[in-house]
Scaffold this motif. Structure first.
Motif: not given
Length: 485
Positions: A358-367, A429-447
């Motif tokens: 979730h990228g910061i939305h200029p009209n809803f920055a308080d979220k 889901a995958l970490s619990v199932m497989a026991g693999v360490r990791g990280i959650d990442v993503g591209i910022p987007q709107f809508a």
């Protein structure tokens, strides 16, 4: 963090990946089409297609992939210096997006209109589906002589719409539209009058459409008009269409927009943008595979939007199955007895759960939480949640930070406000199932989860470069960390 120079450089270079992503989005209306297009990309790059019910003949330096259910794909490359017990670097994403799917019996309509029985899939922003030029796509099982074939279908023109109710009949609509998905979502396919004149349906057509002489022959399972449209596209007879998994799709093309051509406007950015970036980065690192000591893997799962609980989702054993088969093949080739090889592989592996942010939305920055506001053009977002709704921890942050630093790309942090809930990903889901360490990442987007979403062109390029850095550097970085913790 990378310097502003890296960001400026990406401004001029990122259009190529953005244009390729737009092409991928336009060709991938459904998870089935997204999987087929990823498959075509891998075949063109020289990857070998495997089948799960065959014996796999795997080799060091080999590049492989397979699909499951036509909606899930796993691609992997075995390092030239791989040994049983070494870990895998896995980038996972998902092929599904919130949408409106057809029910098993689609025949519907009233007041002189031909409509379709539909149901919501995932947590969509359903009001955005109203007043759109909609069509249909998905997978169909077709009788071809004495064989049953599963084939992809998409009708490239608008054939239906979900019209809004006029404001004169709903004066409070702008104060909130309380959508009843059972009664408000069925789209209009045609008027009964026109459908009878334009595409006449005989009593024999209706009998065939309803299943011939089956017990439910008196009630049509599907609109004969819908079956005729599908049959025209598939070049078969309507009665040869057996079953299908179809969804409504917005026909407006994905585009690069914005006054400075800095944005991508499209449906299904969540999460096909990450599917594209993951597959592209795997292919781009093939040149360094000879010196790789581990396994490089991309897994594109289905059904994340509804909890990943299927044989094609992240909760299935598909990931462990791949690691087991690669480990076993290595043991057989070297004469290793394989003791604890799979377990050592899992402990030494690292997962990047790639899902849009979730990228910061200029009209809803308080979220947004004040200290963690992801901006467009500033790279991938690292998602953290203290209750492990995201799997990020200090170790995985270090690995991902260092991969980004070595790749020369920026990155940023996200934490949801303490008074808000956060979304789900394949990570837990995958970490619990497989026991693999990791990280959650993503591209910022709107809508996110709208029928039409928005992200930045530059961040697509940053994501490919960052994931490329993960594939090329993560094994080394993990090896530099004291493992006795």
């Amino acid at each position: 963090m990378a310097s502003s120079g890296a960001a400026a450089s990406a401004m001029s270079e990122s259009a190529t990946h953005a244009e390729k992503l737009v092409d991928y989005l336009n060709a991938s209306w459904t998870p089935y089409h997204a999987t087929a297009n990823a498959r075509a990309k891998l075949l063109a790059a020289g990857y070998t297609e495997l089948y799960e019910n065959d014996v796999w003949n795997l080799k060091l330096g080999g590049r492989y992939f397979f699909t499951r259910n036509m909606s899930c794909l796993v691609a992997f490359a075995v390092g030239g210096k791989y040994k049983a017990g070494n870990g895998a670097i896995i980038v996972g994403a998902h092929t599904d997006s919130p949408c409106i799917k057809m029910k098993p019996h689609t025949a519907s309509g009233k007041n002189g209109f031909v409509q379709l029985g539909v149901q919501p899939y995932g947590g969509g922003i359903w009001h955005t589906w109203f007043d759109r030029d909609l069509s249909v796509a998905g997978r169909v099982f077709v009788r071809r002589g004495d064989r049953t074939c599963h084939e992809l279908v998409r009708i490239d023109r608008p054939i239906m719409c979900i019209p809004s109710l006029a404001i004169h009949l709903n004066r409070t609509v702008n104060k909130g539209f309380d959508i009843n998905c059972q009664t408000h979502l069925p789209p209009i396919l045609a008027t009964e009058l026109k459908s009878r004149f334009e595409m006449p349906v005989t009593a024999e057509d209706e009998k065939k459409a309803s299943g011939g002489d089956s017990p439910d022959a008196s009630a049509l399972r599907h609109s004969p008009l819908l079956l005729k449209l599908l049959a025209e596209e598939l070049k078969c007879k309507p009665e040869d269409i057996l079953t299908f998994d179809l969804q409504l799709c917005d026909t407006q093309p994905s585009i690069i927009g914005g006054a400075c051509r800095e944005f991508i406007h499209s449906g299904r950015l969540d999460n096909l943008a990450m599917c594209y970036c993951a597959t592209e980065s795997l292919i781009e690192t093939d040149h360094s595979l000879a010196d790789e000591t581990g396994i490089r893997m991309v897994a594109l799962y289905d059904h994340e939007e509804v909890g990943s609980g299927s044989a094609y989702g992240a909760r299935s054993p598909i990931t462990i199955d791949v690691l087991r088969r690669v480990t076993r093949a290595s043991c057989e080739a070297t004469g290793d007895d394989g003791t604890d090889a799979l377990e050592r592989c899992v402990v030494n592996s690292f997962l990047v759960s790639a899902d849009m942010a979730h990228g910061i939305h200029p009209n809803f920055a308080d979220k947004h939480e004040p200290g963690h506001q992801p901006h467009m053009h500033k790279g991938m977002v690292i998602k953290t949640h203290c209750e492990m709704r995201y799997i990020t921890d200090a170790f995985s942050q270090h690995v991902f930070h260092e991969c980004g630093r070595r790749a020369g790309v920026p990155f940023q942090q996200f934490v949801v406000r303490s008074d808000c809930a956060c979304g789900s990903t394949i990570g837990p889901a995958l970490s619990v199932m497989a026991g693999v360490r990791g990280i959650d990442v993503g591209i910022p987007q709107f809508a996110m989860h709208s029928v039409r979403e928005m992200c930045a062109v530059d961040d697509v390029n940053f994501a490919v470069e960052h994931m490329t850095g993960v594939f090329e550097h993560a094994s080394t970085i993990i090896g530099e960390v004291d493992s006795k913790f």
